[in-house]
Enzyme design. Structure first.
Site: not given
Length: 159
Positions: A54, A61
């Protein structure tokens, strides 16, 4: 069988001493010559273990990336693609950015007739994100529009 000359630009495949990049590395992508450019065919690459960060929080992620393309003269070599995708591990970008970057890098590498990149990202904060990006030459523009419409319909039907 391919000749040594045909394999000249392939440096990662068969090298057991590869170092994995720790930063975004589009230069890791390698291509080889399509021996069947007269055929219109589809190549699909399934990458179920994609990770990135992120850009705001730095949290990881996790996604599943599917790349499909109709080759022209060049094709992406799969080990180089694996190492390229690995280079996103410490790359901070939104899911939508990652998918578009991957698509653009592959278009630059191969100049395919058509390509699409789909990301199925694991939920964060209760929300999953599924970005889709595609590109087509003039002869495949209808396919591009059809695939985009199909993706809209696919998720509209899930409601």
């Amino acid at each position: 069988m391919r000749t040594e000359e045909e394999l000249q630009g392939i440096t990662l495949l068969g090298d057991h001493h590869n170092t994995y990049p720790d930063q975004y590395a589009p230069e890791r992508l390698e291509a080889f010559v399509n021996k069947h450019p007269e055929n219109e065919y589809l190549v699909t690459l399934d990458c179920p273990e994609f990770t990135s960060l992120c850009p705001k929080t730095g949290q990881p992620d996790f996604g599943h990336i599917i790349i499909s393309y109709i080759p022209r003269e060049l094709m992406v070599e799969s080990k180089s693609l694996k190492m390229y995708l690995f280079s996103f591990r410490n790359h901070g970008d939104f899911h939508e950015d990652c998918i578009n970057i991957i698509m653009k890098d592959l278009v630059k590498l191969m100049d395919p007739k058509y390509i699409e990149v789909i990301g199925y990202f694991s939920p964060r904060g209760g929300i999953s994100i599924f970005p889709f990006a595609n590109y087509a030459d003039k002869e495949h523009e209808t396919l591009k529009q059809q695939r985009l419409a199909q993706m809209f319909n696919q998720f509209a039907e899930k409601k």
